[in-house]
Design an enzyme around this catalytic site. Structure first.
Site, PDB file in Angstrom:
ATOM      1  N   VAL A  37       0.835  -1.203   0.000  1.00 42.38           N
ATOM      2  CA  VAL A  37       0.000   0.000   0.000  1.00 42.38           C
ATOM      3  C   VAL A  37       0.872   1.257   0.000  1.00 42.38           C
ATOM      4  CG1 VAL A  37      -1.659   1.309   1.407  1.00 42.38           C
ATOM      5  CG2 VAL A  37      -1.978  -1.141   1.063  1.00 42.38           C
ATOM      6  N   LYS A  57      15.814  -2.715   2.035  1.00 39.26           N
ATOM      7  CA  LYS A  57      14.735  -2.435   1.082  1.00 39.26           C
ATOM      8  C   LYS A  57      14.847  -0.995   0.553  1.00 39.26           C
ATOM      9  CE  LYS A  57      10.179  -3.527   2.033  1.00 39.26           C
ATOM     10  NZ  LYS A  57       8.869  -3.238   2.653  1.00 39.26           N
ATOM     11  N   GLU A  70      -7.771   2.166   2.347  1.00 41.31           N
ATOM     12  CA  GLU A  70      -7.354   1.892   0.970  1.00 41.31           C
ATOM     13  C   GLU A  70      -8.148   0.700   0.434  1.00 41.31           C
ATOM     14  OE1 GLU A  70      -5.137   3.648  -1.036  1.00 41.31           O
ATOM     15  OE2 GLU A  70      -6.386   2.327  -2.232  1.00 41.31           O
ATOM     16  N   PHE A  71      -8.575   0.816  -0.817  1.00 42.92           N
ATOM     17  CA  PHE A  71      -9.362  -0.279  -1.397  1.00 42.92           C
ATOM     18  C   PHE A  71      -8.672  -0.914  -2.599  1.00 42.92           C
ATOM     19  CE2 PHE A  71     -12.364   2.717   0.578  1.00 42.92           C
ATOM     20  CZ  PHE A  71     -12.896   1.881   1.551  1.00 42.92           C
ATOM     21  N   ARG A 119      -6.531  -3.251  -5.112  1.00 44.40           N
ATOM     22  CA  ARG A 119      -6.314  -4.704  -5.222  1.00 44.40           C
ATOM     23  C   ARG A 119      -4.949  -4.958  -5.821  1.00 44.40           C
ATOM     24  NH1 ARG A 119     -11.146  -5.421  -9.182  1.00 44.40           N
ATOM     25  NH2 ARG A 119     -10.282  -3.370  -9.628  1.00 44.40           N
ATOM     26  N   GLU A 120      -4.306  -6.000  -5.355  1.00 40.51           N
ATOM     27  CA  GLU A 120      -3.041  -6.381  -5.970  1.00 40.51           C
ATOM     28  C   GLU A 120      -3.309  -6.762  -7.423  1.00 40.51           C
ATOM     29  OE1 GLU A 120      -0.655  -9.133  -3.779  1.00 40.51           O
ATOM     30  OE2 GLU A 120      -1.132  -8.166  -1.883  1.00 40.51           O
ATOM     31  N   ALA A 149     -16.711 -18.599  -8.714  1.00 40.40           N
ATOM     32  CA  ALA A 149     -16.420 -19.756  -7.852  1.00 40.40           C
ATOM     33  C   ALA A 149     -15.032 -20.290  -8.190  1.00 40.40           C
ATOM     34  CB  ALA A 149     -17.472 -20.834  -8.077  1.00 40.40           C
ATOM     35  N   CYS A 201      -5.068 -10.015   2.473  1.00 40.45           N
ATOM     36  CA  CYS A 201      -6.113  -9.146   3.027  1.00 40.45           C
ATOM     37  C   CYS A 201      -7.330  -9.898   3.547  1.00 40.45           C
ATOM     38  CB  CYS A 201      -6.541  -8.132   1.975  1.00 40.45           C
ATOM     39  SG  CYS A 201      -5.151  -7.180   1.361  1.00 40.45           S
ATOM     40  N   LYS A 238      -3.626 -14.811  -6.819  1.00 42.23           N
ATOM     41  CA  LYS A 238      -4.471 -14.305  -7.902  1.00 42.23           C
ATOM     42  C   LYS A 238      -3.553 -13.908  -9.051  1.00 42.23           C
ATOM     43  CE  LYS A 238      -5.809  -9.940  -7.650  1.00 42.23           C
ATOM     44  NZ  LYS A 238      -6.494  -8.718  -7.230  1.00 42.23           N
TER      45      LYS A 238
HETATM   46  C1  UGA Z   1      -8.750  -7.051  -1.570  1.00 43.15           C
HETATM   47  C2  UGA Z   1      -9.895  -6.072  -1.907  1.00 43.15           C
HETATM   48  O1  UGA Z   1     -10.508  -6.447  -3.142  1.00 43.15           O
HETATM   49  C3  UGA Z   1      -9.369  -4.633  -2.012  1.00 43.15           C
HETATM   50  O2  UGA Z   1     -10.449  -3.732  -2.249  1.00 43.15           O
HETATM   51  C4  UGA Z   1      -8.660  -4.270  -0.704  1.00 43.15           C
HETATM   52  O3  UGA Z   1      -8.083  -2.963  -0.781  1.00 43.15           O
HETATM   53  C5  UGA Z   1      -7.549  -5.286  -0.434  1.00 43.15           C
HETATM   54  O4  UGA Z   1      -8.112  -6.603  -0.355  1.00 43.15           O
HETATM   55  C6  UGA Z   1      -6.903  -4.915   0.885  1.00 43.15           C
HETATM   56  O5  UGA Z   1      -7.591  -4.974   1.911  1.00 43.15           O
HETATM   57  O6  UGA Z   1      -5.763  -4.448   0.885  1.00 43.15           O
HETATM   58  P1  UGA Z   1      -6.798  -8.254  -2.990  1.00 43.15           P
HETATM   59  O7  UGA Z   1      -6.646  -9.138  -1.796  1.00 43.15           O
HETATM   60  O8  UGA Z   1      -5.591  -7.607  -3.573  1.00 43.15           O
HETATM   61  O9  UGA Z   1      -7.832  -7.038  -2.655  1.00 43.15           O
HETATM   62  O10 UGA Z   1      -7.444  -9.109  -4.161  1.00 43.15           O
HETATM   63  P2  UGA Z   1      -8.912  -9.458  -4.679  1.00 43.15           P
HETATM   64  O11 UGA Z   1      -8.984  -9.144  -6.109  1.00 43.15           O
HETATM   65  O12 UGA Z   1      -9.945  -8.875  -3.801  1.00 43.15           O
HETATM   66  O13 UGA Z   1      -8.915 -11.054  -4.540  1.00 43.15           O
HETATM   67  C7  UGA Z   1      -8.837 -11.688  -3.267  1.00 43.15           C
HETATM   68  C8  UGA Z   1      -9.003 -13.174  -3.419  1.00 43.15           C
HETATM   69  O14 UGA Z   1     -10.339 -13.493  -3.775  1.00 43.15           O
HETATM   70  C9  UGA Z   1      -8.130 -13.827  -4.487  1.00 43.15           C
HETATM   71  O15 UGA Z   1      -7.594 -15.041  -4.005  1.00 43.15           O
HETATM   72  C10 UGA Z   1      -9.073 -14.094  -5.631  1.00 43.15           C
HETATM   73  O16 UGA Z   1      -8.686 -15.179  -6.432  1.00 43.15           O
HETATM   74  C11 UGA Z   1     -10.358 -14.397  -4.874  1.00 43.15           C
HETATM   75  N1  UGA Z   1     -11.588 -14.176  -5.661  1.00 43.15           N
HETATM   76  C12 UGA Z   1     -11.934 -12.932  -6.049  1.00 43.15           C
HETATM   77  C13 UGA Z   1     -12.405 -15.252  -5.948  1.00 43.15           C
HETATM   78  O17 UGA Z   1     -12.122 -16.418  -5.574  1.00 43.15           O
HETATM   79  N2  UGA Z   1     -13.578 -15.036  -6.636  1.00 43.15           N
HETATM   80  C14 UGA Z   1     -13.940 -13.787  -7.039  1.00 43.15           C
HETATM   81  O18 UGA Z   1     -15.024 -13.665  -7.655  1.00 43.15           O
HETATM   82  C15 UGA Z   1     -13.102 -12.713  -6.756  1.00 43.15           C
END
Ligand code: UGA
Length: 432
Positions: free
Chosen positions: A11, A35, A151-152, A154-155, A252, A260, A320
């Site tokens: 972040v 780092k 912060e919202f 996503r990686e 799914a 996170c 992911k």
């Molecule tokens: C998540 C949130 O989406 C962000 O908004 C937030 O800022 C972040 O956490 C955080 O708190 O820092 P992130 O963990 O980077 O972001 O990734 P996501 O895209 O949310 O995916 C999380 C997990 O859910 C992954 O393993 C992904 O494969 C899984 N996922 C996501 C599913 O299994 N199905 C879906 O439909 C979507």
């Protein structure tokens, strides 16, 4: 504006680089000297699309600077973001010692008014503790404000998420703090929601918990689909077209992972319990997620009968796509489960191989999906990288020992694969 970001993790780095890109002067501080010396040379310790370029460009422009001295950062900047890690303690709570330490350092090094912005994911009421801590240690009665600005991002799409957020949440008390924060984000031209501090803190936890709930809901549904022969992708599509539900986060698969959702959910369950509420929905979300990995492992066992001495190819290691992050990766958990049963594992991931080598000591690391598939009894897709979506299945068919595909992320259409002679096992497509 002159901004400092304390904590150069995911972040912190993205926030720092993006604020610099918007024309601010930014100092990113971290107590990890190694780092910081790498970052000064433009060496970025994580893979995030576009981040390396953004950091190099702003380093050259002298809008971005790195330091291991919090003192230097606090002295130079009126706005200070706290973006240090809040790992999970054994009892499920977030470890806030890093935040407290930074709050003390800020107080001890202030040389005038400072706006302290809490950006790390923290339990509700952390900002009031930061405020109390700074009041205790601040010298000469310098004034300050503390705001919550969750912060919202996503990686994998962090820079785009930072520059095009659905909303910017600012939890603030004083008019001055609200004005500074609004001015800072105004160039993004996105909706800004100003709330009280505790609401802002809760919005972050509530949003992540709700998204995780959507995923566990669709994963639970996938099991019903398997039983009755429905297609979970069609069910999700039909649900998602209702604008009250929305189509996002209804894919799914083998479960959610990352740094996170698992951590934040655990922390939120623990905070709720401390506040006297047993948040049962969230416990079910967590348990469903854990079961989902075991469910897919069972599907593999059902197809192969005996796992011992079988060669299994796994495509995708990161939690992911578009990241090299392996934290709580469902793919790694699946591989561990298969290894425990005596499988021989061959793996490929476009970005996460270097980090995975430190964890998966016995796996064979391959240069592409075809090499991974060589002689394998089963091919598993565990992360939906784009490059796995368009494989040469004829080549794959001749490379595999047995034409069995377990699509842990539902990226393929079963029909064409079955026509080619593959046995296809997805999640929520009906049992074979
Ligand atoms: C998540 C949130 O989406 C962000 O908004 C937030 O800022 C972040 O956490 C955080 O708190 O820092 P992130 O963990 O980077 O972001 O990734 P996501 O895209 O949310 O995916 C999380 C997990 O859910 C992954 O393993 C992904 O494969 C899984 N996922 C996501 C599913 O299994 N199905 C879906 O439909 C979507």
């Amino acid at each position: 504006m002159d901004i400092s970001i304390i904590g150069s993790g995911y972040v912190g780095l993205v926030t720092g680089a993006c604020f610099a890109e918007l024309g601010n002067t930014v100092i990113c501080a971290d107590n990890d000297v190694k780092k910081i010396s790498g970052l000064k040379k433009g060496l970025v310790p994580i893979y995030e699309p576009g981040l390396k370029e953004l950091i190099s460009y702003n380093l050259k422009n002298k809008r971005l600077k790195f330091t291991s001295s919090i003192r230097e950062a606090v002295k130079a900047s009126e706005v200070i973001f706290i973006a240090v890690g809040t790992p999970t303690l054994e009892n499920g709570e977030a470890d806030l010692t890093g935040i407290e330490k930074v709050a003390r350092s800020i107080a001890q090094n202030m040389v005038g008014y400072r706006l302290i912005v809490e950006k790390s994911t923290v339990p509700v009421e952390t900002c009031s503790w930061v405020k109390k801590t700074i009041s205790t240690y601040v010298k000469k009665g310098y004034k300050f404000d503390v705001v919550s600005n969750p912060e919202f991002l996503r990686e994998g799409s962090a820079i785009n998420d930072f520059t095009h957020p659905d909303r910017i949440v600012i939890g603030a008390e004083s008019l001055k703090a609200k004005q500074i924060m609004t001015n800072l984000y105004q160039p993004l031209n996105r909706p800004i929601l100003i709330t009280n501090i505790k609401s802002a803190e809760l919005i972050k936890h509530a949003s992540n918990a709700f998204l995780a709930t959507k995923i566990s809901f669709i994963n639970a549904l996938s099991r019903i689909c398997d039983q009755v022969g429905a297609d979970v992708k069609e069910v999700a599509q039909g649900m998602g077209l209702d604008s009250r539900i929305g189509g996002h986060f209804l894919r799914a698969g083998i479960g959610y992972g990352g740094s996170c959702f698992p951590k934040d959910l655990e922390a939120f369950i623990t905070i709720s319990r401390k506040l006297g509420y047993d948040f049962q929905i969230l416990k079910a979300v967590r348990d469903t997620n854990q079961e989902q990995g075991a469910y897919v492992l069972q599907k593999i066992k059902d197809a192969l009968w005996i796992i011992k001495d079988k060669t299994i190819a796994v495509l995708g290691l990161a939690f992911k796509p578009d990241t090299d992050d392996l934290r709580n990766s469902p793919s790694i958990a699946l591989i561990m489960g298969l290894s425990r049963e005596g499988a021989r594992i061959r793996v490929y991931d476009p970005k996460a191989m270097a980090k995975a080598k430190e964890i998966l000591k016995e796996a064979v690391f391959c240069k592409d999906p075809y090499q991974a598939a060589r002689g394998a009894d089963c091919l598993i897709v565990a992360t939906e990288w784009n490059e796995f979506k368009e494989l040469d299945f004829i080549k794959l068919k001749n490379t595999l020992k047995r034409q069995l595909i377990v699509d842990g992320r539902n990226i393929y259409e079963p029909g064409p694969l079955k026509e080619l002679g593959f046995t296809y096992i997805g999640v929520g497509h009906g049992n074979e």
